[in-house]
Scaffold this motif. Structure first.
Motif, PDB file in Angstrom:
ATOM      1  N   GLN A   1     -42.763 -86.545  17.889  1.00 57.46           N
ATOM      2  CA  GLN A   1     -42.802 -85.958  16.556  1.00 57.46           C
ATOM      3  C   GLN A   1     -41.831 -84.785  16.540  1.00 57.46           C
ATOM      4  O   GLN A   1     -41.979 -83.826  17.295  1.00 57.46           O
ATOM      5  CB  GLN A   1     -44.216 -85.463  16.229  1.00 57.46           C
ATOM      6  CG  GLN A   1     -45.269 -86.543  16.122  1.00 57.46           C
ATOM      7  CD  GLN A   1     -45.273 -87.217  14.761  1.00 57.46           C
ATOM      8  OE1 GLN A   1     -44.631 -86.739  13.826  1.00 57.46           O
ATOM      9  NE2 GLN A   1     -46.000 -88.316  14.648  1.00 57.46           N
TER      10      GLN A   1
ATOM     11  N   HIS B   1     -51.213 -88.150  10.778  1.00 56.38           N
ATOM     12  CA  HIS B   1     -50.766 -89.319  11.529  1.00 56.38           C
ATOM     13  C   HIS B   1     -51.959 -89.924  12.253  1.00 56.38           C
ATOM     14  O   HIS B   1     -52.575 -89.266  13.100  1.00 56.38           O
ATOM     15  CB  HIS B   1     -49.685 -88.924  12.548  1.00 56.38           C
ATOM     16  CG  HIS B   1     -48.442 -88.379  11.918  1.00 56.38           C
ATOM     17  ND1 HIS B   1     -47.334 -89.158  11.663  1.00 56.38           N
ATOM     18  CD2 HIS B   1     -48.123 -87.127  11.484  1.00 56.38           C
ATOM     19  CE1 HIS B   1     -46.394 -88.405  11.101  1.00 56.38           C
ATOM     20  NE2 HIS B   1     -46.840 -87.180  10.989  1.00 56.38           N
ATOM     21  N   GLU B   2     -52.292 -91.169  11.916  1.00 54.75           N
ATOM     22  CA  GLU B   2     -53.434 -91.852  12.509  1.00 54.75           C
ATOM     23  C   GLU B   2     -53.118 -93.329  12.692  1.00 54.75           C
ATOM     24  O   GLU B   2     -52.265 -93.878  11.996  1.00 54.75           O
ATOM     25  CB  GLU B   2     -54.684 -91.745  11.626  1.00 54.75           C
ATOM     26  CG  GLU B   2     -55.154 -90.358  11.310  1.00 54.75           C
ATOM     27  CD  GLU B   2     -56.387 -90.380  10.406  1.00 54.75           C
ATOM     28  OE1 GLU B   2     -56.997 -91.468  10.259  1.00 54.75           O
ATOM     29  OE2 GLU B   2     -56.718 -89.331   9.846  1.00 54.75           O
TER      30      GLU B   2
ATOM     31  N   GLN C   1     -44.273 -83.046  20.820  1.00 53.02           N
ATOM     32  CA  GLN C   1     -44.031 -82.355  19.560  1.00 53.02           C
ATOM     33  C   GLN C   1     -42.886 -81.375  19.789  1.00 53.02           C
ATOM     34  O   GLN C   1     -43.053 -80.378  20.494  1.00 53.02           O
ATOM     35  CB  GLN C   1     -45.270 -81.597  19.104  1.00 53.02           C
ATOM     36  CG  GLN C   1     -46.473 -82.492  18.822  1.00 53.02           C
ATOM     37  CD  GLN C   1     -47.639 -81.700  18.276  1.00 53.02           C
ATOM     38  OE1 GLN C   1     -47.750 -81.460  17.082  1.00 53.02           O
ATOM     39  NE2 GLN C   1     -48.524 -81.268  19.163  1.00 53.02           N
TER      40      GLN C   1
ATOM     41  N   LEU D   1     -47.980 -87.510  23.632  1.00 55.56           N
ATOM     42  CA  LEU D   1     -47.361 -86.925  22.442  1.00 55.56           C
ATOM     43  C   LEU D   1     -46.353 -85.855  22.843  1.00 55.56           C
ATOM     44  O   LEU D   1     -46.659 -84.965  23.640  1.00 55.56           O
ATOM     45  CB  LEU D   1     -48.439 -86.305  21.547  1.00 55.56           C
ATOM     46  CG  LEU D   1     -47.962 -85.445  20.365  1.00 55.56           C
ATOM     47  CD1 LEU D   1     -47.183 -86.283  19.356  1.00 55.56           C
ATOM     48  CD2 LEU D   1     -49.165 -84.782  19.692  1.00 55.56           C
TER      49      LEU D   1
ATOM     50  N   VAL E   1     -52.199 -84.841  14.148  1.00 58.80           N
ATOM     51  CA  VAL E   1     -51.982 -86.079  14.897  1.00 58.80           C
ATOM     52  C   VAL E   1     -53.291 -86.415  15.586  1.00 58.80           C
ATOM     53  O   VAL E   1     -53.699 -85.739  16.536  1.00 58.80           O
ATOM     54  CB  VAL E   1     -50.850 -85.925  15.932  1.00 58.80           C
ATOM     55  CG1 VAL E   1     -50.635 -87.242  16.683  1.00 58.80           C
ATOM     56  CG2 VAL E   1     -49.554 -85.492  15.257  1.00 58.80           C
TER      57      VAL E   1
ATOM     58  N   CYS F   1     -54.556 -88.168  21.180  1.00 58.33           N
ATOM     59  CA  CYS F   1     -53.147 -88.393  20.827  1.00 58.33           C
ATOM     60  C   CYS F   1     -52.392 -89.306  21.776  1.00 58.33           C
ATOM     61  O   CYS F   1     -51.197 -89.529  21.584  1.00 58.33           O
ATOM     62  CB  CYS F   1     -52.435 -87.047  20.763  1.00 58.33           C
ATOM     63  SG  CYS F   1     -52.464 -86.120  22.313  1.00 58.33           S
TER      64      CYS F   1
ATOM     65  N   ALA G   1     -53.298 -81.501  17.461  1.00 59.37           N
ATOM     66  CA  ALA G   1     -53.249 -82.802  18.126  1.00 59.37           C
ATOM     67  C   ALA G   1     -54.547 -83.034  18.879  1.00 59.37           C
ATOM     68  O   ALA G   1     -55.005 -82.176  19.637  1.00 59.37           O
ATOM     69  CB  ALA G   1     -52.073 -82.855  19.103  1.00 59.37           C
TER      70      ALA G   1
ATOM     71  N   GLN H   1     -45.561 -91.201  21.491  1.00 56.65           N
ATOM     72  CA  GLN H   1     -44.877 -90.802  20.265  1.00 56.65           C
ATOM     73  C   GLN H   1     -44.120 -89.492  20.431  1.00 56.65           C
ATOM     74  O   GLN H   1     -44.494 -88.619  21.207  1.00 56.65           O
ATOM     75  CB  GLN H   1     -45.852 -90.698  19.093  1.00 56.65           C
ATOM     76  CG  GLN H   1     -46.982 -89.708  19.258  1.00 56.65           C
ATOM     77  CD  GLN H   1     -47.901 -89.719  18.042  1.00 56.65           C
ATOM     78  OE1 GLN H   1     -47.453 -89.635  16.900  1.00 56.65           O
ATOM     79  NE2 GLN H   1     -49.197 -89.845  18.296  1.00 56.65           N
TER      80      GLN H   1
ATOM     81  N   ARG I   1     -49.476 -80.261  10.299  1.00 54.58           N
ATOM     82  CA  ARG I   1     -49.415 -81.613  10.860  1.00 54.58           C
ATOM     83  C   ARG I   1     -50.679 -81.884  11.669  1.00 54.58           C
ATOM     84  O   ARG I   1     -51.051 -81.113  12.540  1.00 54.58           O
ATOM     85  CB  ARG I   1     -48.189 -81.785  11.751  1.00 54.58           C
ATOM     86  CG  ARG I   1     -48.121 -83.201  12.375  1.00 54.58           C
ATOM     87  CD  ARG I   1     -47.205 -83.253  13.575  1.00 54.58           C
ATOM     88  NE  ARG I   1     -45.820 -83.116  13.180  1.00 54.58           N
ATOM     89  CZ  ARG I   1     -44.951 -82.338  13.819  1.00 54.58           C
ATOM     90  NH1 ARG I   1     -45.338 -81.615  14.845  1.00 54.58           N
ATOM     91  NH2 ARG I   1     -43.705 -82.276  13.422  1.00 54.58           N
TER      92      ARG I   1
ATOM     93  N   GLN J   1     -55.251 -91.813  17.860  1.00 53.24           N
ATOM     94  CA  GLN J   1     -54.230 -92.734  18.346  1.00 53.24           C
ATOM     95  C   GLN J   1     -54.758 -93.479  19.566  1.00 53.24           C
ATOM     96  O   GLN J   1     -55.613 -92.983  20.296  1.00 53.24           O
ATOM     97  CB  GLN J   1     -52.961 -91.969  18.731  1.00 53.24           C
ATOM     98  CG  GLN J   1     -52.364 -91.119  17.618  1.00 53.24           C
ATOM     99  CD  GLN J   1     -51.689 -91.936  16.533  1.00 53.24           C
ATOM    100  OE1 GLN J   1     -51.406 -93.119  16.723  1.00 53.24           O
ATOM    101  NE2 GLN J   1     -51.412 -91.318  15.393  1.00 53.24           N
TER     102      GLN J   1
END
Length: 449
Positions: free
Chosen positions: A248, A207-208, A274, A272, A237, A269, A266, A246, A235, A240
């Motif tokens: 997730q 995820h970028e 998670q 975030l 991340v 980020c 991460a 976000q 994953r 960002q």
């Protein structure tokens, strides 16, 4: 009798307006449309998660999301996306989403391995909504999570992946989720993965964001893993915008004799959350959730997980490492639930953190909820500074302090990377750690000491 109506924030009012405007356009009819309506009604009753909710006490989404951004729309692909796709280095089958919307043109749909089928979520919900309705439901283990309810209500697109029984993939499936960053937008997406009995697969998420505008991201990946399967999930991340917020979510229901492993990294980020909700639906299964959070400036990473042992003879392992500097904030909330009939459960949960300065913050809240009497479960959490003796040892052998620190930090975070079975993916994860550490100073190569 007085009726108390909670006040809605501007963001909550905007989300209600958006849902009313787009619900007829969202993919899926019949059971899916009903599910979306019910999910949004649940969200409206609860509102955005806030600090008065125990599971969200350290990440006040209601305060963080002051205004709801407009929903992302499919747009012409910017050159920055093309440049990023050209730099993709993980070998495997690539499936691309841009601003949460599946991009078939950029995905390897013509070269899928035998035993693998892939469809965009919007297409799948349009063609067979009844078959996928249950997969969009909020599971019992996450029934109170209004962020997941919002995802179920507003998920615009994503990917549906089916792995046939006994399929063994030699290379990973790469889910590359890119934000164009051309303008502020809210992304709601979901990935559904069905793994057949005895199958063996590695799934990698990246995820970028490649542009200057921040995003609001609500993404969920859901695994349904049949008996005897082996799943590795990774994953990443990264990269960002600082203003990006976000959520997730990882959902997994695993059958009997399953091996399920997830490793998350991460860095850079923004804010975030998670969150992971895993349920053991069969006996003699092993699952592990592990992660690395590299935080600086005012970055915030909240790891919240629930391991629901609803079957006997289950094994769970959780290990999360955090390196925090500046005014970064880390959160670890882990809960292991062992049902009354889930005897012979073996669980271990750990959170280890290094704070690099006085302004860095870490919150730990591990929990065990055990209703069976023949189990072995434990948890632990540490928060510390870098070991002065380790630094002295390295500096006494000629390493400058920045290199000594980088070596200590790389070894601390690198413990988690050893759990990534795929060698090429493990190298990518460690390169991300090196890239983050390089901003503090040069990273010594292996054997430099």
């Amino acid at each position: 009798m007085a009726i108390i109506t909670p006040l809605k924030t501007a963001a909550e009012q905007k989300l209600a307006e958006q849902f009313a405007n787009v619900k007829a356009e969202l993919p899926g009819a019949g059971a899916v449309r009903k599910l979306r309506e019910e999910a949004f009604a649940g969200f409206e009753a609860k509102g955005l998660p806030h600090r008065r909710l125990e599971s969200w006490r350290y990440t006040d989404l209601r305060s963080l999301v002051r205004e709801a951004m407009p929903l992302a729309r499919r747009a012409e692909r910017p050159q920055a996306i093309a440049d990023r796709l050209a730099l993709q280095t993980i070998p495997g089958t690539r499936l691309v989403s841009i601003d949460g919307i599946f991009s078939a043109a950029d995905s390897d749909l013509d070269n899928l391995p035998a035993g693998v089928s892939v469809r965009g979520l919007a297409e799948a919900l349009t063609q067979a909504p009844e078959a996928l309705a249950a997969a969009l439901e909020v599971p019992e283990v996450a029934r109170d999570d209004s962020a997941l309810m919002l995802n179920a209500a507003l998920a615009q697109d994503g990917v549906v992946i089916e792995i046939a029984p006994e399929t063994e993939l030699s290379r990973p499936i790469l889910l590359l989720a890119l934000g164009s960053g051309q303008k502020e937008a809210a992304q709601f997406s979901r990935v559904l993965i069905k793994v057949g009995a005895g199958a063996k697969v590695t799934i990698v998420e990246q995820h970028e964001s490649v542009g200057p505008a921040p995003s609001q991201i609500n993404h969920a990946i859901s695994f349904a893993v049949a008996d005897g399967a082996e799943v590795e999930h990774v994953r990443l991340v990264t990269r960002q915008r600082p203003e990006t917020v976000q959520v997730q979510t990882l959902l997994a229901e695993i059958g009997a004799h399953v091996t399920f492993s997830s490793v998350a990294l991460a860095s850079c980020c923004g804010v975030l959350r998670q969150q992971s909700f895993l349920r053991y639906a069969g006996e003699h299964s092993r699952a592990a959730l592990r992660g690395i959070n590299l935080l600086r400036k005012q970055q915030h990473s909240d790891v919240t997980l629930v391991m629901d042992h609803a079957a006997a003879h289950g094994e769970s392992r959780e290990l999360f490492k955090n390196i925090i500097e500046g005014e970064g904030t880390g959160v670890f909330q882990g809960k292991v639930v062992v049902r009354q009939h889930s005897q012979k459960t073996d669980g271990s949960m750990k959170s280890n953190t290094l704070l690099l300065n006085d302004g860095a913050t870490m919150f730990n809240k591990p929990e065990l909820e055990i209703f069976a009497d023949d189990v072995v479960c434990g948890h632990g959490a540490t928060v510390a500074q870098m070991d002065a003796e380790q630094l002295f040892y390295l500096m006494a052998r000629g390493l400058p302090r920045p290199q000594a620190e980088a070596l200590v930090l790389a070894a601390f975070a690198g413990e988690v990377t050893e759990f990534v079975a795929d060698e090429a993916v493990r190298e990518i994860v460690f390169r991300e750690i090196e890239a983050w550490l390089a901003q503090r100073g040069p990273v010594p190569k292996a054997g430099a000491a």
